[in-house]
Design a protein around this motif. Structure first.
Motif, short mmCIF file in Angstrom:
data_model
loop_
_atom_site.label_atom_id
_atom_site.label_comp_id
_atom_site.label_asym_id
_atom_site.label_seq_id
_atom_site.Cartn_x
_atom_site.Cartn_y
_atom_site.Cartn_z
N ALA A 65 0.84 -1.20 0.00
CA ALA A 65 0.00 0.00 0.00
C ALA A 65 0.87 1.26 0.00
O ALA A 65 0.54 2.26 -0.64
N ILE A 66 2.00 1.18 0.72
CA ILE A 66 2.90 2.34 0.77
C ILE A 66 3.55 2.55 -0.59
O ILE A 66 3.67 3.67 -1.07
N GLU A 97 1.03 4.16 -2.79
CA GLU A 97 0.87 5.58 -2.45
C GLU A 97 2.01 6.40 -3.03
O GLU A 97 1.80 7.47 -3.60
N ARG A 98 3.21 5.87 -2.87
CA ARG A 98 4.37 6.59 -3.41
C ARG A 98 4.29 6.67 -4.93
O ARG A 98 4.65 7.68 -5.52
N PHE A 101 1.97 9.34 -5.79
CA PHE A 101 2.61 10.62 -5.49
C PHE A 101 3.49 11.04 -6.69
O PHE A 101 3.45 12.19 -7.13
N GLN A 149 -8.49 0.39 -5.75
CA GLN A 149 -7.52 1.38 -5.25
C GLN A 149 -6.73 1.97 -6.41
O GLN A 149 -6.49 3.18 -6.46
N GLY A 205 -6.95 5.89 -7.82
CA GLY A 205 -5.73 6.67 -8.03
C GLY A 205 -5.69 7.25 -9.43
O GLY A 205 -5.36 8.43 -9.62
N ASP A 240 -3.37 14.22 -2.29
CA ASP A 240 -2.56 13.40 -1.37
C ASP A 240 -3.39 12.66 -0.32
O ASP A 240 -3.16 11.46 -0.10
N GLN A 259 -4.63 9.49 -3.64
CA GLN A 259 -3.34 8.82 -3.46
C GLN A 259 -3.47 7.60 -2.54
O GLN A 259 -2.74 6.64 -2.66
N ARG A 260 -4.42 7.66 -1.61
CA ARG A 260 -4.57 6.57 -0.64
C ARG A 260 -5.73 5.63 -0.98
O ARG A 260 -6.09 4.79 -0.16
N ASP A 264 -14.00 4.59 0.66
CA ASP A 264 -12.63 4.16 0.87
C ASP A 264 -12.44 2.78 0.22
O ASP A 264 -13.02 1.80 0.67
N SER A 299 -9.28 1.60 -0.38
CA SER A 299 -7.92 1.16 -0.12
C SER A 299 -7.98 -0.23 0.50
O SER A 299 -9.06 -0.66 0.92
#
Lengths: 241, 649
Positions: free
Chosen positions: A48-49, A52-53, A56, A132, A136, A204, A208-209, B191, B193
C-alpha cells in the motif's frame, strides 16, 4: 458541437502523428519509471505504501504532462497565424477551446493508461485492490484535466508559446504551494487558501490513498471548468484587439 | 487586449481603488493583533475607496454620451463594492450587535453574510479589471470630463462586453466556490484502499465446527457504532458457516449485570464464552470504537479473524505447555552461547506470542531439567539452533520423550551444532554437515552483493497439514539455511517421513563458504523441512498416537528478525501462518489448520531475477516500446503521405 468534434479529431490526430507527443510520452514514462524504482520501491516496501508513493510520483508526472501538452494549444496557432483562420470561420471560441482541451485530455488519458503496468506489478506482488488503482487513476486524470485547463488558459492569454508555458507554470506552482501559504494564515482565509491547493488538499489525502471523495472530484471539475471559462473569455477579449 | 480609448477618468483611479480595497483586506484579515493599526488601515482604505467612488460619480455626471456610459458602468461596479463592504460591516461583531444577533446564531449570521459579500466583491471587482484591461492606459492619464467631443473614440459596446465577461467569470467563480463549499460540507466518501474487516478463515471455522457446544458472543458497543456493524457482519458470517455461534448485541448500561459478570467497564468489548454456570469459560478482547482507529494498520478490524481464532483455541481446549530448551546457546537463549562462538543475536517474542495464541503456556527447559527427563506435562518441546551439543543424558531424555509419543520441533542451523545425536535414528533425518544453502539465481536482494545468495527462496512445498496456509506461490525465504537428508531409522516401528519443503533446483550447498558455486558443489533440490510421524504406540503404552517431529534446516525462520522487513516477524513462519499450522499438526490438531484471515499489508519481496525484470520493464522496456510504436506509426503515415503527394504530382 460538430465544430468541437472536428477540432477534437484534428488536434488528436496531430498529437498521434507528432513525434513530439510520443517522445514526450516515452520521456514521462521513463521519469515515472526512474522515480518508481528509486523512490517508490525504496525502503519499506509494504504494497500500500509503494502504491501511495507511486501515485505521489504520477501526480507530478500528470501535472508535468498537462503543462507540456497544453501550453502550445492556442498560442501556437497564434504564433503561426493560423488562429485567424479559426477566428474567421463560423466556430465559436468555446468550441475551439473545448475541442483542443478534449484532444489534449484524451492524449493525457492515453499516457496515463500506458503507465498502468507499474501499479499492476505492485498488485501482482502485493496486497492492493484494483479499485484502489482505479481511484488513483481517476485522481490522476482529474489533476491532469485541471492542469490542462490552466495551461489552455495560459495559452489563450499569451501570444508566445514560451510565455504561455511560463505563465501556466507560475499558476500551477502557485496552486501547488497554496497549502504552505494557508498554513501561515488564520480563520476563513486559511481555509479558502488551503482549499485551493491543487495537490496537498485534494489529491494526497484522498486519491493517493485509495479514498474517493466527492468534494475532491468537484474541486478538480470546478478548476477545469473555471480555467476553460477563463480561456474562452480571454479568447473573446483578444478578438477586440 | 487594450484598445487605448479616451475616457473621463484615468486608469490609475481603478488602481487606487484596488489599493484601498487591499488595505481593507490586509487590515481586516491579516493584521489581527494590533487593533489600532487595523483601525487606521481600514479607515484609510475606506477613505480611498469612497474618494475614488466619489470621483467616479463626478466624472459620470460631468460627462456625456459614450464617455458617460463607460463611467456609469464603472461607477455601478464601485457602488456594488461599497455595498459589499457594508454587508461585511454587518457581519462583524459591531453589525451583529446592531441587529441583535445572539451568540448562538452569530456563526450562521456571519457565515451567510460572508458568502454574500464574497460574491458581491467578486462581481464588482473582476468586471472592473476586465474593463480596465480593455480600455488600456495610453490615452487615460488624467480626469478628462467633457460633454461634447471624442465620443467616437470610446466604444461602449466593447466596454459592456468586457464587463459582462468579467461578471460571467465572477459569477462562475462564486458558483464554483459555493459548489465546492457545499461538497465539502456534504462530502460523500468511499474508501477502496486495501482495508476491510477480515472475514472468517478456514482455521476459525474448523475450530468452531469441532466445538461440542455453541460459543456465545456478546458485543458491548454503543448504539449505531460503525465498528459494531463491521464486527457483527464478521460474526454473522461465521455463525452462518458453522451454526455454532450465538451473537448478541449488548448495552453496557442496560445489560449492567452481564457487563459486571464479564467485567466490561467500557465500550468496544467483545466477550466470547462457552458453557454455563460454573463450567463457563470466557475471554474478552477490545476493539477501538472509533472506526478510523479500528481500521488502521494496528487496529483490530484488520486482524479480527486472527484474534477470534486465538480466543476460540483457548475456549476449545485447556492450556497446554510448550517447553523450549535453553542452556545450549540456543536462539532463544543467547546468554548461553559459549564465548568465542559468534552468532547473531535474535529474539523469539513472536514465537512465544504465537504459542500463547494457540493456548500454550511457554516454559524454558533448562539443562538441569532436561538432564533428568522431559517434564511429563510437556505437550511440545522446541529446540532452536543449539550451538552446544546436547549431552548423552539430554539426548536420551528427548529420545524417551519421543518414544512415549512426544512432540518435537527441532531447528538446526549452519552456525549452530548440527548433530541431533541419537535423535537422528529416531526421526530418520540428519543435517548435511558444512554446507550452506546458496542460490545465485533465486535469492532476495538485501545487501546488493553476493552475500544475498544466502537469502534463498522456495515454493517447493509438499501437500501436508503444515503447509495448508502456504498456498501456491507463497514463497518461503530462508536466511543462511543448511540442508537435510534422510538418515537410517533405528530399531522399532517405521515412522512416516515427509519432506515438507525442498529448495529450488537452482540452489547449491556452498561447502567452502565463498558464496560461489565451485569445486564439487552442485545445483539440485535440497531437503529443508521434514515432518516425521512415529508409529502408533503399543497398547501397554496407552495405544496413543506415535511421536511427531518437525526438523527445520534454518532456525532464523523462528526469529523475530526479518531481513526483508526489519519491523516485522518472519513473513512465512508467522505472517502467513505456517508456524501455527506446524504447532497444530504437532499437537494433533490438524483439523484446525488453515489460514486465519488478516488484512494486514504485505511487503513486496522480489528475488534478484524479478528485480531485474522490474527494472528492465519500468526503466527501459515500457518507454522504449511506446517510443518505437509511436515513431513507427508517425513515420509510416508520413511516408504514405509523401507517396500520395508523388502520385498526385
Amino acid at each position: 458541437m460538430r465544430a468541437t468534434r472536428i477540432i477534437y479529431r484534428r488536434e488528436l490526430g496531430a498529437y498521434l502523428r507528432s513525434p513530439f507527443a510520443w517522445v514526450l510520452s516515452a520521456l514521462l514514462l521513463l521519469v515515472a519509471g526512474v522515480f518508481f524504482q528509486a523512490y517508490a520501491l525504496a525502503g519499506d516496501m509494504l504494497s500500500a505504501i509503494v502504491l501511495e508513493r507511486y501515485f505521489f510520483i504520477m501526480c507530478g508526472v500528470a501535472i508535468a504532462a498537462g503543462l507540456l501538452l497544453s501550453f502550445r494549444l492556442i498560442s501556437e496557432e497564434r504564433q503561426t497565424h493560423s488562429l485567424i483562420l479559426l477566428n474567421t470561420s463560423p466556430i465559436r471560441d468555446t468550441e475551439i477551446v473545448v475541442g483542443k482541451f478534449l484532444a489534449a485530455l484524451t492524449f493525457l488519458a492515453i499516457l496515463l493508461v500506458l503507465s498502468i503496468y507499474m501499479p499492476l506489478l505492485i498488485k501482482v506482488n502485493g496486497k492492493i485492490t484494483s479499485a484502489q488503482i482505479l481511484v488513483g487513476y481517476i485522481g490522476l486524470f482529474l489533476v491532469g484535466s485541471a492542469t490542462l485547463a490552466i495551461g489552455t488558459f495560459a495559452s489563450a492569454l499569451a501570444n508566445n508559446q514560451l510565455i504561455a508555458g511560463v505563465v501556466s507554470l507560475v499558476i500551477i506552482i502557485l496552486l501547488l504551494v497554496m497549502n504552505l501559504f494557508g498554513a501561515k494564515l488564520d480563520g476563513v482565509v486559511r481555509t479558502v487558501v488551503m482549499d485551493l491547493d491543487l495537490r496537498r488538499t485534494h489529491f494526497d489525502p484522498s486519491f493517493q490513498r485509495g479514498i474517493l471523495n466527492l468534494k475532491d472530484i468537484i474541486f478538480y471539475l470546478a478548476m477545469t471548468y473555471f480555467f476553460l471559462l477563463l480561456a474562452v473569455k480571454t479568447m473573446e477579449a483578444k478578438r477586440w484587439q | 487586449m487594450a484598445m487605448n480609448s479616451r475616457t473621463a477618468s484615468p486608469w490609475w483611479a481603478s488602481l487606487i481603488f484596488a489599493v484601498g480595497l487591499l488595505f481593507i483586506f490586509v487590515s481586516e484579515r491579516l493584521v489581527t493583533t494590533s487593533p489600532d493599526i487595523r483601525m487606521a488601515m481600514t479607515g484609510f482604505g475606506l477613505l480611498v475607496v469612497l474618494a475614488i467612488t466619489g470621483a467616479r460619480a463626478w466624472a459620470t455626471f460631468g460627462s456625456r454620451g459614450a464617455r458617460r456610459r463607460v463611467e456609469r458602468v464603472l461607477l455601478g461596479f464601485h457602488l456594488l463594492t461599497l455595498a459589499a463592504l457594508l454587508v461585511y460591516l454587518f457581519s462583524t461583531s459591531w453589525g451583529q450587535s446592531l441587529f441583535g444577533v445572539s451568540k448562538e446564531s452569530a456563526p450562521r449570521w456571519s457565515g451567510g453574510l460572508m458568502a454574500i459579500y464574497t460574491v458581491m466583491f467578486l462581481c464588482s471587482t473582476v468586471p472592473v479589471l476586465m474593463v480596465e484591461l480593455s480600455l488600456g492606459v495610453a490615452l487615460r492619464d488624467g480626469f478628462d470630463v467633457r460633454s461634447d467631443t471624442d465620443d467616437l473614440s470610446v466604444e461602449i459596446f466593447r466596454v459592456r462586453e468586457m464587463a459582462w465577461s468579467g461578471l460571467t467569470i465572477a459569477l462562475a467563480a462564486s458558483f464554483l466556490m459555493a459548489t465546492c463549499g457545499v461538497a465539502k460540507e456534504r462530502n460523500a466518501q468511499r474508501d477502496v484502499s486495501y482495508f476491510k474487516t477480515s472475514s472468517p478463515g478456514e482455521s476459525t471455522k474448523n475450530v468452531l465446527l469441532q466445538s461440542s457446544e455453541p460459543i456465545k458472543v456478546n458485543l458491548f458497543f454503543p448504539e449505531g457504532s460503525e465498528v459494531k456493524t463491521q464486527i457483527r457482519g464478521y460474526f454473522d458470517t461465521l455463525a452462518a458457516a458453522t451454526n455454532k455461534l450465538e451473537v448478541y448485541e449488548r448495552d453496557r448500561l442496560r445489560d449492567g449485570q452481564l457487563a459486571q459478570k464479564y467485567k466490561v467497564a467500557k465500550e468496544g468489548i467483545v466477550v466470547m464464552s462457552r458453557g454455563e454456570g460454573d463450567a463457563e469459560k470466557s475471554f474478552t478482547f477490545e476493539v477501538d470504537t472509533d472506526i478510523d482507529k479500528a481500521r488502521r494498520a494496528t487496529g483490530k478490524l484488520r486482524n479480527l479473524d486472527r484474534e477470534v481464532n486465538a480466543l476460540l483455541m483457548k475456549l476449545a481446549r485447556d492450556k497446554r505447555k510448550a517447553y523450549i530448551t535453553s542452556g545450549h546457546g540456543e536462539l532463544n537463549h543467547p546468554e548461553s552461547v559459549p564465548s568465542g562462538v559468534l552468532v547473531p543475536v535474535r529474539r523469539t517474542t513472536v514465537l512465544r506470542k504465537e504459542l500463547g495464541d494457540l493456548n500454550y503456556e511457554v516454559k524454558d527447559l533448562t539443562v538441569a531439567d532436561l538432564s533428568k527427563d522431559v517434564p511429563a506435562d510437556a505437550a511440545l518441546v522446541i529446540v532452536l539452533r543449539p550451538t552446544l551439543l546436547f549431552t548423552t543424558q539430554e539426548f536420551a531424555a528427548l529420545d524417551r520423550y519421543l518414544q512415549k509419543g512426544g512432540k518435537l520441533l527441532y531447528a538446526i542451523d549452519p552456525i549452530g551444532e548440527q548433530s541431533m545425536g541419537p535423535l537422528e535414528a529416531r526421526i530418520g533425518v540428519k543435517a548435511i554437515p558444512d554446507g550452506r544453502l546458496t542460490d545465485d539465481l533465486n535469492h532476495y536482494v538485501v545487501r546488493n552483493n553476493n552475500t544475498d545468495r544466502r537469502y534463498t527462496g522456495s515454493t517447493q512445498y509438499a501437500a501436508h497439514a503444515t503447509t495448508t496456509s502456504m498456498a501456491r506461490d507463497k514463497i518461503a525465504f530462508l536466511i543462511d539455511a543448511a540442508a537435510l537428508e534422510d538418515a537410517p531409522f533405528g530399531p522399532g516401528g517405521q515412522p512416516t517421513r515427509t519432506v515438507v519443503l525442498r529448495s529450488l533446483d537452482s540452489s547449491y550447498l556452498d561447502l567452502n563458504d565463498n558464496f560461489e558455486m565451485d569445486g564439487a558443489e552442485k545445483k539440485q533440490k535440497w531437503n529443508l523441512i521434514y515432518a516425521v510421524e512415529g508409529p502408533k504406540l503399543d497398547d501397554k503404552d496407552g495405544g496413543k498416537d506415535g511421536f511427531r517431529a518437525m526438523v527445520f534446516s534454518d532456525a532464523e525462520l523462528f526469529a523475530d528478525y526479518d531481513a526483508m522487513n526489519a519491523r516485522a516477524a518472519n513473513p512465512v513462519m508467522y505472517g502467513r501462518g505456517m508456524f501455527k499450522d506446524v504447532v497444530k499438526w504437532l499437537g494433533g490438531e490438524e483439523s484446525f489448520v488453515g489460514e486465519a484471515v488478516s488484512e494486514e499489508d504485505k511487503a513486496i519481496h522480489r528475488t534478484k531475477g524479478q528485480d531485474q525484470k522490474w527494472f528492465l520493464l519500468t526503466m527501459i522496456g515500457a518507454p522504449l516500446v511506446v517510443l518505437a510504436v509511436g515513431l513507427f506509426f508517425t513515420l509510416r503515415r508520413r511516408s504514405r503521405g509523401s507517396k500520395k503527394e508523388l502520385v498526385t504530382t
